[in-house]
Design an enzyme around this catalytic site. Structure first.
Site, PDB file in Angstrom:
ATOM      1  N   HIS A   1       3.523  -2.380   3.186  1.00 31.84           N
ATOM      2  CA  HIS A   1       3.583  -1.023   2.629  1.00 31.84           C
ATOM      3  C   HIS A   1       4.875  -0.792   1.861  1.00 31.84           C
ATOM      4  O   HIS A   1       5.956  -1.148   2.336  1.00 31.84           O
ATOM      5  CB  HIS A   1       3.466   0.013   3.759  1.00 31.84           C
ATOM      6  CG  HIS A   1       2.123   0.032   4.414  1.00 31.84           C
ATOM      7  ND1 HIS A   1       1.740  -0.907   5.346  1.00 31.84           N
ATOM      8  CD2 HIS A   1       1.053   0.856   4.240  1.00 31.84           C
ATOM      9  CE1 HIS A   1       0.496  -0.654   5.732  1.00 31.84           C
ATOM     10  NE2 HIS A   1       0.052   0.412   5.082  1.00 31.84           N
TER      11      HIS A   1
ATOM     12  N   ASP B   1       0.804  -1.220   0.000  1.00 29.74           N
ATOM     13  CA  ASP B   1       0.000   0.000   0.000  1.00 29.74           C
ATOM     14  C   ASP B   1       0.842   1.278   0.000  1.00 29.74           C
ATOM     15  O   ASP B   1       1.980   1.287   0.479  1.00 29.74           O
ATOM     16  CB  ASP B   1      -0.888   0.039   1.255  1.00 29.74           C
ATOM     17  CG  ASP B   1      -2.086  -0.885   1.155  1.00 29.74           C
ATOM     18  OD1 ASP B   1      -2.052  -1.803   0.320  1.00 29.74           O
ATOM     19  OD2 ASP B   1      -3.040  -0.703   1.933  1.00 29.74           O
TER      20      ASP B   1
END
Length: 209
Positions: A179, A32
Site C-alpha cells: 500500500h 494500493d
C-alpha cells in the site's frame, strides 16, 4: 424513499476470472489506495532507485485530489489499475448498475489526469470479489487483479515483519500486495528497499502484462 437494494452475499470462494499470477517466473509489485502525497512520491523514488516498475491500484477520489502524482506514476513507466471511486469494500455486492457507474467514474477521473491513460486492471477493495464485479470490469476492458502475497502492511506491522512475510510467501509468478495510500505507510516505505532487492534477487520483478 425506496428501500436500499440488499447487498448480494459474497461467494464462498473467489470467482473465476481473476488474475492471480504474472504468468512468468518473475513477480509483480502492486501498490494500493493512492496516490497519496506523503507516501506515493517516496515509493516511486524507491522503485526508480531499484530500476523496477509496479502496478498502482488507484482510488478515484485520490486521483481527483492529486492528479500530478498520477501523471508521475505514468511518466515513470508504471501501470495503472482502477481501485474504485472511494474504496467501497461492498462495491462488488451492489447492483450491477452501481458497480459500472463507480468503475466508469474512476476511469474518467484517471483519464482527466492522464488523457489516453491505459487502465488494464481493476482491483476490488478488500479482495471482496463477486462474479458480477469481474464481469463489469471485463465489459470495461479491465482484467480483475487479485494477489498471491499479502503481508498485511495495512495493519501496520514493522518493516522487518513486512519483509519476512513477503520473503516467506513469494513464489515464482507471485503478485505482491502493498500500500502507498490509505494511512501511515512508514513501515511499508521502510521495507520497500529490502523487499524489492530480495524479490529481484530471488525471482526477478516484472510488470504485469
Amino acid at each position: 424513499m425506496p428501500p436500499k437494494p440488499r447487498l448480494r452475499p459474497l461467494p464462498a470462494k473467489l470467482p473465476a476470472g481473476l488474475v492471480r499470477t504474472t504468468g512468468t517466473a518473475k513477480v509483480a509489485l502492486t501498490f494500493d489506495d493512492g496516490p497519496d502525497p506523503a507516501w506515493t512520491p517516496k515509493v516511486l523514488d524507491r522503485l526508480k532507485a531499484a530500476k523496477v516498475t509496479a502496478t498502482f491500484c488507484v482510488v478515484g477520489t485520490q486521483v481527483r485530489k492529486h492528479p500530478g502524482l498520477l501523471r508521475r506514476i505514468v511518466r515513470e513507466g508504471h501501470q495503472l489499475c482502477n481501485h474504485s471511486w472511494n474504496h467501497d469494500l461492498d462495491l462488488a455486492r451492489r447492483p450491477v448498475a452501481e458497480i459500472r457507474a463507480d468503475l466508469v467514474r474512476t476511469n474518467r477521473e484517471i483519464r482527466r489526469a492522464v488523457p489516453k491513460a491505459k487502465v488494464p486492471f481493476y482491483r476490488q477493495p478488500g479482495g471482496r470479489w463477486t462474479a458480477e464485479v469481474v464481469k463489469v470490469a471485463k465489459q470495461l476492458d479491465m482484467r480483475s487483479l487479485h494477489w498471491t502475497v499479502d503481508p498485511q502492511d495495512w495493519a501496520k506491522p514493522t518493516a522487518a515483519t513486512i519483509e519476512k512475510r513477503v520473503k516467506r510467501s513469494a513464489r515464482p509468478g507471485a503478485v505482491v500486495l502493498l500500500h502507498d495510500g490509505g494511512g501511515n505507510r512508514a513501515a511499508t516505505l521502510a521495507a520497500c528497499a529490502k523487499v524489492i532487492a530480495g524479490l529481484k534477487r530471488d525471482h526477478g520483478v516484472a510488470r504485469l502484462t
